[in-house]
Design a protein around this motif. Structure first.
Motif, PDB file in Angstrom:
ATOM      1  N   VAL A 177       4.274  -8.397  -8.374  1.00 37.98           N
ATOM      2  CA  VAL A 177       4.087  -7.204  -7.536  1.00 37.98           C
ATOM      3  C   VAL A 177       2.643  -6.743  -7.678  1.00 37.98           C
ATOM      4  O   VAL A 177       2.160  -6.570  -8.798  1.00 37.98           O
ATOM      5  N   LYS A 178       1.969  -6.569  -6.549  1.00 38.76           N
ATOM      6  CA  LYS A 178       0.574  -6.140  -6.602  1.00 38.76           C
ATOM      7  C   LYS A 178       0.276  -5.104  -5.525  1.00 38.76           C
ATOM      8  O   LYS A 178       0.752  -5.224  -4.394  1.00 38.76           O
ATOM      9  N   SER A 179      -0.533  -4.128  -5.904  1.00 41.09           N
ATOM     10  CA  SER A 179      -1.090  -3.221  -4.903  1.00 41.09           C
ATOM     11  C   SER A 179      -2.106  -4.018  -4.080  1.00 41.09           C
ATOM     12  O   SER A 179      -2.745  -4.940  -4.588  1.00 41.09           O
ATOM     13  N   VAL A 180      -2.260  -3.648  -2.816  1.00 38.95           N
ATOM     14  CA  VAL A 180      -3.181  -4.382  -1.949  1.00 38.95           C
ATOM     15  C   VAL A 180      -4.606  -4.354  -2.513  1.00 38.95           C
ATOM     16  O   VAL A 180      -5.389  -5.278  -2.268  1.00 38.95           O
ATOM     17  N   SER A 181      -4.929  -3.342  -3.306  1.00 36.92           N
ATOM     18  CA  SER A 181      -6.285  -3.244  -3.859  1.00 36.92           C
ATOM     19  C   SER A 181      -6.530  -4.241  -4.985  1.00 36.92           C
ATOM     20  O   SER A 181      -7.662  -4.443  -5.410  1.00 36.92           O
ATOM     21  N   TRP A 197       0.872  -1.176   0.000  1.00 37.26           N
ATOM     22  CA  TRP A 197       0.000   0.000   0.000  1.00 37.26           C
ATOM     23  C   TRP A 197       0.908   1.225   0.000  1.00 37.26           C
ATOM     24  O   TRP A 197       1.861   1.301   0.787  1.00 37.26           O
ATOM     25  N   SER A 198       0.609   2.166  -0.879  1.00 40.10           N
ATOM     26  CA  SER A 198       1.425   3.372  -0.987  1.00 40.10           C
ATOM     27  C   SER A 198       0.534   4.547  -1.357  1.00 40.10           C
ATOM     28  O   SER A 198      -0.229   4.462  -2.323  1.00 40.10           O
ATOM     29  N   GLU A 243      -7.346   0.444   3.848  1.00 34.52           N
ATOM     30  CA  GLU A 243      -7.221  -0.765   3.023  1.00 34.52           C
ATOM     31  C   GLU A 243      -6.251  -1.777   3.600  1.00 34.52           C
ATOM     32  O   GLU A 243      -6.526  -2.974   3.656  1.00 34.52           O
ATOM     33  N   PHE A 244      -5.064  -1.287   3.992  1.00 32.62           N
ATOM     34  CA  PHE A 244      -4.029  -2.271   4.307  1.00 32.62           C
ATOM     35  C   PHE A 244      -4.272  -2.979   5.639  1.00 32.62           C
ATOM     36  O   PHE A 244      -4.112  -4.199   5.725  1.00 32.62           O
TER      37      PHE A 244
END
Ligand SMILES: Cc1cc2nc3c(=O)[nH]c(=O)nc-3n(C[C@H](O)[C@H](O)[C@H](O)COP(=O)(O)O)c2cc1C
Length: 139
Positions: A33-37, A7-8, A66-67
């Motif tokens: 590599v994946k965003s948490v969303s 998450w960024s 989210e995270f």
């Protein structure tokens, strides 16, 4: 397959995530590599090893929209899994210690101390991220 999930808010931890992935690739392992969303808790738990990244938010906490909910659900599935944690911070930087304790209490195996980078990773920060990726890949 190793998963790097982050998450960024402003891109600093995202940059770290892609450099951790470079280290994993350099060690000869496959990585996503994946965003948490964009990942479910079950898909995250299915990776052989995990690098989790979240910026320091709130008051020395994981980002709570989210995270934190994602991680809280993932926590019960971490037993025996090899993990690395990382993230960018602005002024404090102690959130990774609490997070590391949570992971160990859940039975996860941290392959290295959490990697905290101030602001946007510079060349040294990038090298540390890549090193963390190699350490996870070789663990
Ligand atoms: C709402 C908010 C809360 C924050 N809380 C903290 C904090 O408690 N400690 C800290 O060191 N930095 C804190 N920061 C700074 C961020 O961790 C820092 O800007 C970081 O580089 C952001 O990473 P990102 O680009 O991956 O989102 C906060 C930033 C925001 C926007």
């Amino acid at each position: 397959m190793i998963g790097v999930i982050f998450w960024s808010g402003t891109g600093n931890t995202e940059k770290m995530a892609y450099e951790v992935a470079e280290g994993i690739k350099a060690a000869g392992q496959e990585v996503e590599v994946k965003s948490v969303s964009e990942v479910s808790v079950d898909d995250a738990a299915a990776y052989e090893k995990l690098a989790l990244g979240c910026a320091d938010m709130g008051a020395e906490e994981l980002e709570d929209g989210e995270f934190e909910p994602f991680y809280a659900e993932l926590e019960s599935k971490l037993g025996g899994k090899k993990l690395a944690i990382f993230g960018s911070y602005g002024w404090g930087g102690t959130w990774l210690e609490d997070w590391g304790t949570r992971i160990k209490d859940a039975g996860g195996e941290l392959v290295a101390d959490g990697l905290a980078v101030l602001g946007e990773p510079d060349d040294d920060g990038i090298a540390q991220c890549q090193e963390l990726g190699k350490t996870l890949a070789n663990a």
